[in-house]
Design an enzyme around this catalytic site. Structure first.
Site, PDB file in Angstrom:
ATOM      1  N   LYS A  29     -18.229  -4.448 -34.048  1.00 37.21           N
ATOM      2  CA  LYS A  29     -19.245  -3.621 -33.363  1.00 37.21           C
ATOM      3  C   LYS A  29     -18.649  -3.033 -32.088  1.00 37.21           C
ATOM      4  CE  LYS A  29     -22.720  -4.301 -36.198  1.00 37.21           C
ATOM      5  NZ  LYS A  29     -23.222  -3.180 -37.024  1.00 37.21           N
ATOM      6  N   ALA A  66     -17.908  -0.706 -26.352  1.00 34.89           N
ATOM      7  CA  ALA A  66     -18.773   0.448 -26.651  1.00 34.89           C
ATOM      8  C   ALA A  66     -20.071   0.429 -25.860  1.00 34.89           C
ATOM      9  CB  ALA A  66     -19.076   0.484 -28.146  1.00 34.89           C
ATOM     10  N   LEU A  68     -23.679  -0.959 -24.099  1.00 35.34           N
ATOM     11  CA  LEU A  68     -24.889  -1.652 -24.538  1.00 35.34           C
ATOM     12  C   LEU A  68     -25.007  -1.675 -26.059  1.00 35.34           C
ATOM     13  CD1 LEU A  68     -27.861  -2.645 -23.906  1.00 35.34           C
ATOM     14  CD2 LEU A  68     -28.497  -0.231 -24.013  1.00 35.34           C
ATOM     15  N   GLY A 113     -22.091   0.789 -20.785  1.00 37.97           N
ATOM     16  CA  GLY A 113     -22.034  -0.560 -20.220  1.00 37.97           C
ATOM     17  C   GLY A 113     -20.630  -1.147 -20.207  1.00 37.97           C
ATOM     18  N   GLU A 116     -19.409  -0.092 -16.994  1.00 39.82           N
ATOM     19  CA  GLU A 116     -20.110  -0.878 -15.967  1.00 39.82           C
ATOM     20  C   GLU A 116     -19.460  -2.255 -15.841  1.00 39.82           C
ATOM     21  OE1 GLU A 116     -24.607   0.228 -15.660  1.00 39.82           O
ATOM     22  OE2 GLU A 116     -24.182  -0.068 -17.774  1.00 39.82           O
ATOM     23  N   GLU A 136     -25.054   7.813 -21.541  1.00 39.20           N
ATOM     24  CA  GLU A 136     -26.480   7.453 -21.395  1.00 39.20           C
ATOM     25  C   GLU A 136     -27.392   8.663 -21.552  1.00 39.20           C
ATOM     26  OE1 GLU A 136     -24.036   6.100 -19.731  1.00 39.20           O
ATOM     27  OE2 GLU A 136     -24.390   3.951 -19.583  1.00 39.20           O
ATOM     28  N   ARG A 139     -28.011   9.438 -25.053  1.00 43.88           N
ATOM     29  CA  ARG A 139     -28.811   8.406 -25.743  1.00 43.88           C
ATOM     30  C   ARG A 139     -30.243   8.348 -25.220  1.00 43.88           C
ATOM     31  NH1 ARG A 139     -25.131   8.874 -28.945  1.00 43.88           N
ATOM     32  NH2 ARG A 139     -23.162   7.767 -28.672  1.00 43.88           N
TER      33      ARG A 139
HETATM   34  C1  1HE Z   1     -22.515  -0.081 -32.055  1.00 43.68           C
HETATM   35  C2  1HE Z   1     -22.234   0.447 -30.788  1.00 43.68           C
HETATM   36  C3  1HE Z   1     -23.197   0.258 -29.767  1.00 43.68           C
HETATM   37  C4  1HE Z   1     -20.589   0.927 -32.079  1.00 43.68           C
HETATM   38  N1  1HE Z   1     -24.322  -0.426 -30.062  1.00 43.68           N
HETATM   39  N2  1HE Z   1     -23.647  -0.730 -32.297  1.00 43.68           N
HETATM   40  N3  1HE Z   1     -22.833   3.248 -26.149  1.00 43.68           N
HETATM   41  C5  1HE Z   1     -22.563   4.344 -26.882  1.00 43.68           C
HETATM   42  O1  1HE Z   1     -23.328   5.287 -26.930  1.00 43.68           O
HETATM   43  C6  1HE Z   1     -21.279   4.311 -27.661  1.00 43.68           C
HETATM   44  C7  1HE Z   1     -21.594   4.282 -29.149  1.00 43.68           C
HETATM   45  N4  1HE Z   1     -20.402   4.031 -29.946  1.00 43.68           N
HETATM   46  C8  1HE Z   1     -19.496   5.001 -30.245  1.00 43.68           C
HETATM   47  O2  1HE Z   1     -19.556   6.134 -29.756  1.00 43.68           O
HETATM   48  C9  1HE Z   1     -18.409   4.645 -31.211  1.00 43.68           C
HETATM   49  O3  1HE Z   1     -18.838   3.500 -31.934  1.00 43.68           O
HETATM   50  C10 1HE Z   1     -17.048   4.305 -30.542  1.00 43.68           C
HETATM   51  C11 1HE Z   1     -16.443   5.597 -29.983  1.00 43.68           C
HETATM   52  C12 1HE Z   1     -17.183   3.281 -29.419  1.00 43.68           C
HETATM   53  C13 1HE Z   1     -16.097   3.717 -31.613  1.00 43.68           C
HETATM   54  O4  1HE Z   1     -16.037   4.573 -32.744  1.00 43.68           O
HETATM   55  P1  1HE Z   1     -15.483   3.988 -34.134  1.00 43.68           P
HETATM   56  O5  1HE Z   1     -15.398   5.149 -35.079  1.00 43.68           O
HETATM   57  O6  1HE Z   1     -14.226   3.230 -33.879  1.00 43.68           O
HETATM   58  O7  1HE Z   1     -16.547   2.909 -34.628  1.00 43.68           O
HETATM   59  P2  1HE Z   1     -17.996   3.143 -35.304  1.00 43.68           P
HETATM   60  O8  1HE Z   1     -17.825   3.355 -36.775  1.00 43.68           O
HETATM   61  O9  1HE Z   1     -18.775   4.174 -34.568  1.00 43.68           O
HETATM   62  O10 1HE Z   1     -18.711   1.751 -35.025  1.00 43.68           O
HETATM   63  C14 1HE Z   1     -18.427   0.590 -35.774  1.00 43.68           C
HETATM   64  C15 1HE Z   1     -19.700  -0.207 -35.854  1.00 43.68           C
HETATM   65  O11 1HE Z   1     -20.081  -0.596 -34.518  1.00 43.68           O
HETATM   66  C16 1HE Z   1     -20.870   0.605 -36.391  1.00 43.68           C
HETATM   67  O12 1HE Z   1     -21.744  -0.296 -37.047  1.00 43.68           O
HETATM   68  P3  1HE Z   1     -21.710  -0.446 -38.683  1.00 43.68           P
HETATM   69  O13 1HE Z   1     -22.814  -1.438 -38.953  1.00 43.68           O
HETATM   70  O14 1HE Z   1     -21.955   0.943 -39.217  1.00 43.68           O
HETATM   71  O15 1HE Z   1     -20.348  -0.955 -39.021  1.00 43.68           O
HETATM   72  C17 1HE Z   1     -21.546   1.099 -35.128  1.00 43.68           C
HETATM   73  O16 1HE Z   1     -22.912   1.391 -35.333  1.00 43.68           O
HETATM   74  C18 1HE Z   1     -21.393  -0.116 -34.245  1.00 43.68           C
HETATM   75  N5  1HE Z   1     -21.492   0.244 -32.836  1.00 43.68           N
HETATM   76  N6  1HE Z   1     -21.037   1.059 -30.833  1.00 43.68           N
HETATM   77  C19 1HE Z   1     -24.523  -0.884 -31.306  1.00 43.68           C
HETATM   78  N7  1HE Z   1     -23.009   0.669 -28.512  1.00 43.68           N
HETATM   79  C20 1HE Z   1     -27.162  -1.738 -19.590  1.00 43.68           C
HETATM   80  S1  1HE Z   1     -27.347  -0.105 -19.848  1.00 43.68           S
HETATM   81  C21 1HE Z   1     -25.864   0.451 -20.555  1.00 43.68           C
HETATM   82  C22 1HE Z   1     -26.131   1.749 -21.256  1.00 43.68           C
HETATM   83  C23 1HE Z   1     -25.078   2.047 -22.251  1.00 43.68           C
HETATM   84  O17 1HE Z   1     -24.140   1.321 -22.464  1.00 43.68           O
HETATM   85  S2  1HE Z   1     -25.308   3.527 -23.067  1.00 43.68           S
HETATM   86  C24 1HE Z   1     -23.897   3.693 -24.061  1.00 43.68           C
HETATM   87  C25 1HE Z   1     -24.027   3.043 -25.408  1.00 43.68           C
END
Ligand code: 1HE
Length: 262
Positions: A29, A66, A68, A113, A116, A136, A139
């Protein structure tokens, strides 16, 4: 992609001499921060043995973190959201204001996060695969892990605003230029660099390390007269310690290393 063979262990802890390595262990994840991960992170920092002088924080797999775990957000009420942030604050405070400095090793995504979390560490080492983002805005949420304060202190709130509004993703060199990381290594060499830095930090007087990590952020928030007073107190406390006297004498007697480049 590395698989976590024991899904219960979300933060791996390894202690070797006076250096602890804590590794986010959810590569499938992309090391997304669920509350269980945050809780294990807090416990791991709390329970390290007294002998630890430096910790290295890393992420398993090709991405540091990645951010939160978005799958936990859908069910959250407003009140739970506030508590959620406070749990992150508690864990990240243990990192920033603990007993020893923390070096963060970053590769791939350091987003939301994840940034962060990295900003709570004292030294950050990226490799050339690292990139930084604050998605953020995309999202529909906001920072909630202390980034409004910590990331803004690193790069200024104007850059945070721009990154959040536009989804601007910075590569490692751009991150280096604006203070998101202190070092950039070739791919796969950030851990080696972090270990080298950890050995240097562990060689300092623990009281100096403690003062550096705890006094500097407070002094930065104080008015000048208070800051200078706090500094003078901290200087006299550290100078008065027997270890400081021995270290200064070692230099004067030509037994200690000189300051040099490299
Ligand atoms: C996740 C998360 C996640 C991956 N929460 N499940 N964060 C984001 O908006 C970043 C979201 N993630 C991404 O943009 C990409 O996953 C990555 C660029 C980090 C990596 O890409 P990649 O191609 O290597 O992996 P993937 O195929 O996107 O992800 C693999 C799995 O991880 C997939 O799940 P699966 O069940 O389909 O295998 C994704 O859904 C899962 N996954 N990132 C949940 N973040 C306290 S407030 C803080 C506010 C924030 O942090 S906002 C930013 C959130």
């Amino acid at each position: 992609m590395t698989q976590n063979t024991n899904p219960e262990i979300l933060v791996k802890v390894q202690v070797e001499d006076d250096i602890a390595t804590l590794t986010l262990n959810r590569p499938e994840k992309r090391n997304a921060l669920s509350l269980r991960v945050v809780e294990q992170l807090r416990q791991a920092f709390e329970n390290l043995p007294d002998t630890v002088r430096v910790a290295i924080l890393a992420g398993e797999g090709v991405h540091f973190c990645a951010g939160l775990d978005l799958s936990e957000l859908s069910e959250t009420t407003t009140a739970e959201g506030v508590q959620h942030s406070f749990k992150w604050y508690e864990a990240f405070s243990k990192i920033q204001f603990g007993r020893f400095p923390v070096i963060c090793v970053m590769q791939g995504a350091v987003v939301g996060g994840g940034l962060e979390l990295a900003s709570a560490a004292h030294v950050r080492v990226a490799d050339d695969t690292t990139y930084f983002g604050l998605p953020e805005g995309q999202r529909g949420i906001f920072l909630g892990g202390g980034g409004s304060v910590r990331v803004s202190k690193l790069i200024g709130f104007s850059r945070v605003t721009e990154m959040m509004l536009t989804g601007h993703v910075l590569d490692a060199k751009e991150g280096l230029a604006i203070n998101l990381t202190h070092y950039v290594t070739p791919q796969g060499q950030a851990m080696e660099k972090a270990r080298e830095l950890a050995r240097k930090i562990a060689g300092n007087a623990p009281l100096s390390n403690f003062a550096i990590m705890n006094a500097l952020p407070l002094i930065a928030e104080q008015p000048m007269s208070h800051g200078l007073f706090t500094e003078a107190l901290m200087a006299s406390i550290t100078q008065g310690a027997p270890e400081a006297k021995e270290r200064v004498n070692a230099f004067l007697e030509k037994r200690a290393a000189k300051v040099s480049l490299g």
